[in-house]
Motif scaffolding. Structure first.
Motif, PDB file in Angstrom:
ATOM      1  N   UNK A 311       0.851  -1.183   0.000  1.00  0.00           N
ATOM      2  CA  UNK A 311       0.000   0.000   0.000  1.00  0.00           C
ATOM      3  C   UNK A 311       0.887   1.233   0.000  1.00  0.00           C
ATOM      4  N   UNK A 312       0.579   2.230  -0.847  1.00  0.00           N
ATOM      5  CA  UNK A 312       1.402   3.440  -0.814  1.00  0.00           C
ATOM      6  C   UNK A 312       1.303   4.283  -2.053  1.00  0.00           C
ATOM      7  N   UNK A 313       2.400   4.939  -2.393  1.00  0.00           N
ATOM      8  CA  UNK A 313       2.471   5.889  -3.499  1.00  0.00           C
ATOM      9  C   UNK A 313       2.069   5.205  -4.808  1.00  0.00           C
ATOM     10  N   UNK A 314       1.008   5.669  -5.457  1.00  0.00           N
ATOM     11  CA  UNK A 314       0.574   5.009  -6.696  1.00  0.00           C
ATOM     12  C   UNK A 314       1.584   5.119  -7.833  1.00  0.00           C
ATOM     13  N   UNK A 315       2.530   6.041  -7.756  1.00  0.00           N
ATOM     14  CA  UNK A 315       3.544   6.156  -8.806  1.00  0.00           C
ATOM     15  C   UNK A 315       4.615   5.074  -8.696  1.00  0.00           C
ATOM     16  N   UNK A 316       4.684   4.392  -7.555  1.00  0.00           N
ATOM     17  CA  UNK A 316       5.682   3.347  -7.380  1.00  0.00           C
ATOM     18  C   UNK A 316       5.268   2.078  -8.112  1.00  0.00           C
ATOM     19  N   UNK A 317       6.164   1.466  -8.878  1.00  0.00           N
ATOM     20  CA  UNK A 317       5.829   0.222  -9.580  1.00  0.00           C
ATOM     21  C   UNK A 317       5.502  -0.936  -8.637  1.00  0.00           C
ATOM     22  N   UNK A 318       5.873  -0.818  -7.358  1.00  0.00           N
ATOM     23  CA  UNK A 318       5.619  -1.902  -6.410  1.00  0.00           C
ATOM     24  C   UNK A 318       4.246  -1.818  -5.757  1.00  0.00           C
ATOM     25  N   UNK A 319       3.579  -0.674  -5.868  1.00  0.00           N
ATOM     26  CA  UNK A 319       2.304  -0.470  -5.178  1.00  0.00           C
ATOM     27  C   UNK A 319       1.172  -1.236  -5.857  1.00  0.00           C
ATOM     28  N   UNK A 320       0.353  -1.889  -5.029  1.00  0.00           N
ATOM     29  CA  UNK A 320      -0.862  -2.546  -5.514  1.00  0.00           C
ATOM     30  C   UNK A 320      -2.094  -1.755  -5.085  1.00  0.00           C
ATOM     31  N   UNK A 321      -2.122  -1.302  -3.828  1.00  0.00           N
ATOM     32  CA  UNK A 321      -3.256  -0.544  -3.292  1.00  0.00           C
ATOM     33  C   UNK A 321      -2.841   0.907  -3.083  1.00  0.00           C
ATOM     34  N   UNK A 322      -3.454   1.800  -3.827  1.00  0.00           N
ATOM     35  CA  UNK A 322      -3.251   3.229  -3.667  1.00  0.00           C
ATOM     36  C   UNK A 322      -4.436   3.845  -2.949  1.00  0.00           C
ATOM     37  N   UNK A 323      -4.696   5.127  -3.165  1.00  0.00           N
ATOM     38  CA  UNK A 323      -5.795   5.787  -2.471  1.00  0.00           C
ATOM     39  C   UNK A 323      -7.147   5.508  -3.133  1.00  0.00           C
ATOM     40  N   UNK A 324      -8.188   5.537  -2.330  1.00  0.00           N
ATOM     41  CA  UNK A 324      -9.532   5.569  -2.885  1.00  0.00           C
ATOM     42  C   UNK A 324      -9.737   6.911  -3.580  1.00  0.00           C
ATOM     43  N   UNK A 325     -10.737   7.009  -4.426  1.00  0.00           N
ATOM     44  CA  UNK A 325     -10.931   8.218  -5.209  1.00  0.00           C
ATOM     45  C   UNK A 325     -11.189   9.431  -4.322  1.00  0.00           C
ATOM     46  N   UNK A 326     -11.764   9.207  -3.124  1.00  0.00           N
ATOM     47  CA  UNK A 326     -12.038  10.302  -2.189  1.00  0.00           C
ATOM     48  C   UNK A 326     -12.074   9.746  -0.776  1.00  0.00           C
ATOM     49  N   UNK A 327     -11.592  10.527   0.160  1.00  0.00           N
ATOM     50  CA  UNK A 327     -11.530  10.077   1.556  1.00  0.00           C
ATOM     51  C   UNK A 327     -12.909   9.733   2.120  1.00  0.00           C
ATOM     52  N   UNK A 328     -13.959  10.366   1.607  1.00  0.00           N
ATOM     53  CA  UNK A 328     -15.287  10.093   2.145  1.00  0.00           C
ATOM     54  C   UNK A 328     -15.722   8.649   1.922  1.00  0.00           C
ATOM     55  N   UNK A 329     -15.150   7.968   0.924  1.00  0.00           N
ATOM     56  CA  UNK A 329     -15.486   6.563   0.715  1.00  0.00           C
ATOM     57  C   UNK A 329     -14.995   5.704   1.877  1.00  0.00           C
ATOM     58  N   UNK A 330     -13.956   6.156   2.579  1.00  0.00           N
ATOM     59  CA  UNK A 330     -13.475   5.427   3.761  1.00  0.00           C
ATOM     60  C   UNK A 330     -14.560   5.361   4.827  1.00  0.00           C
ATOM     61  N   UNK A 331     -15.355   6.411   4.930  1.00  0.00           N
ATOM     62  CA  UNK A 331     -16.433   6.415   5.919  1.00  0.00           C
ATOM     63  C   UNK A 331     -17.480   5.343   5.594  1.00  0.00           C
ATOM     64  N   UNK A 332     -17.742   5.158   4.304  1.00  0.00           N
ATOM     65  CA  UNK A 332     -18.684   4.125   3.873  1.00  0.00           C
ATOM     66  C   UNK A 332     -18.157   2.747   4.265  1.00  0.00           C
TER      67      UNK A 332
END
Length: 473
Positions: A311-332
């Motif tokens: 999990x981490x920086x989406x620009x890194x070739x090693x990353x699989x999980x980046x950020x959700x499109x918006x933080x409010x989805x975390x609340x869901x």
């Protein structure tokens, strides 16, 4: 701060009213560019241009349309590295995911180019002596496409390319979270030499742009990838005007794991299907039904894999999980996880977030009385359900209003084929993840997952209408 123009009728313009989409990088929360919103004037200009261009474009020779699509594919392929950073910033897609998405778009454009010369008709046996009876496929005219934010480039160009290949003109409304992807498509077709009026890209609100396009009588078809709620509304709008529509909507996709299948391999497939692109895929493996004899072993294996997903920086070739499109989805997601745990589910991994980054999450012992059993998460949350046998497992898989993709893992291929016939889904993948794509296969769902099919000749059927012609000699 980069500021972009609108692409209307093949020309780059500034809108009449100065209204902007602040394009936010979900990984940082910062605005990285501004894209203009289309207003009523731009909507009308695009509609008038598309309606006027429909006749000449519809009569363009198939080989000429094919050349344009191939040139667009070549341009996208040649400029992939230029497009990649901005598209990652816009959608939060990982480097791996966005690179693969651009490559899939190039393949799709070339597949669509091949369909130009395959638009078929046929001869029907005459009813009388000296009677010629045949049918042809003609373009519909003006088609509108509404794209989502999760695969913003591919799921937009999937509509644009095949509709243009069939001789239709097209107006694209990209998602408000990802407007830049639509302008990338416009740039590719501009450099390919697409005639003016054939394509417009209109970022903007659903009310100002989406509703106006869907309701306009000049539009013959609306193609949407989005939520079931929006799809239901669009279907009502289209039905009121007797328009054609294609809807690729939500999913709560089940994976059925039977006792004879290798547990580690099952966990590998489940982890990819559930966590790739943060679970923001309509085909994501969000519900896993496991036969009782291997249930505990599978949960343990998947929990171990979930804890190791990068999990981490989406620009890194090693990353699989980046950020959700918006933080409010975390609340869901928090609400769904809390409800499940409160009703007896076990949280085996994840369940926490920082900013828009949600940890790969695994819930075991999920039952139908929990919201997460039925509701689409659109995040990296996997639910595991116990089944006593294959038949109960199938019933649990089908116990949902959605029916997009599904998966069956077993070494008993005869049983797998039998279960596949009864699986209530538009797509069934045996011994694969639920996340399987092809530019040549029919993509779409049943029940609340949508209406219609996309890709290859299946798109040809959606974007054309049949005309029957007879001649009495």
């Amino acid at each position: 701060m980069r500021i972009y123009d609108l692409f209307v009728n093949g020309r780059w313009i500034q809108p009449e009213t100065a209204a902007w989409i602040e394009n936010v990088n979900p990984a940082t929360g910062e605005v990285f560019c501004r894209v203009p919103q289309a207003g009523p004037k731009e909507v009308e200009d695009a509609l008038a241009g598309a309606y006027e261009a429909r006749k000449s474009w519809g009569k363009t020779l198939a080989k000429e349309r094919e050349k344009i699509l191939l040139r667009a594919a070549d341009y996208m392929e040649a400029n992939a590295e230029k497009f990649l950073p901005d598209l990652i910033d816009e959608s939060g897609s990982s480097y791996v995911k966005m690179s693969a998405e651009i490559g899939s778009c190039v393949d799709l454009l070339r597949t669509a180019a091949g369909e130009c010369s395959r638009i078929g008709g046929g001869v029907i046996q005459g009813e009388y002596h000296n009677h010629l009876s045949y049918y042809v496929r003609n373009p519909l005219g003006v088609v509108v496409g509404i794209a989502p934010f999760n695969y913003p480039l591919f799921l937009a160009i999937d509509k644009v390319a095949f509709a243009l290949a069939m001789g239709n003109t097209f107006i694209l409304k990209p998602a408000s979270y990802t407007p830049l992807s639509g302008l990338v498509i416009a740039e590719c077709f501009e450099h390919a030499g697409l005639p003016h009026g054939v394509l417009s890209v209109l970022p903007g609100s659903g009310k100002t742009v989406g509703d106006a396009l869907a309701m306009d009588p000049r539009v013959r078809m609306v193609a949407l990838t989005g939520s079931s709620e929006v799809g239901r509304k669009l279907a009502q709008q289209a039905a009121g005007k007797l328009k054609r529509y294609s809807l690729e909507l939500g999913g709560k996709n089940p994976m059925l794991i039977l006792k004879d299948f290798d547990v580690d391999k099952a966990a590998e497939l489940a982890s990819f299907g559930g966590y790739f692109h943060q679970g923001q895929i309509c085909m994501a493996t969000s519900r896993i039904v496991v036969e009782a004899p291997v249930y505990e072993d599978f949960c343990q294996a998947l929990a171990e894999k979930a804890a190791k997903v990068p999990v981490g920086d989406p620009h890194s070739p090693d990353t699989i999980v980046g950020p959700l499109i918006h933080e409010k989805q975390c609340m869901v997601l928090d609400e769904l996880v809390s409800d499940a745990v409160g009703k007896g589910a076990k949280l085996l991994a994840g369940g926490k977030h920082e900013g828009a980054f949600y940890e790969p999450t695994l819930l075991a012992d999920v039952t139908p009385d929990m919201k997460v059993f039925y509701e689409e998460c659109f995040g990296p949350v996997i639910s595991v359900v116990r089944a006593e046998d294959a038949r109960q497992g199938l019933a649990l898989c089908n116990d949902n209003e959605y029916g997009l993709s599904s998966s069956i893992l077993t070494n008993d291929i005869s049983l797998a084929l039998e279960l596949a016939d009864e699986m209530e889904a538009g797509m069934v993948h045996i011994n694969e993840s639920t996340v399987v794509g092809s530019t040549r296969a029919p993509f779409g769902g049943v029940k609340m997952s949508g209406v219609g099919r996309e890709n290859s000749s299946f798109s040809a059927e959606e974007y054309t209408e049949v005309k029957w012609i007879t001649v009495q000699h």
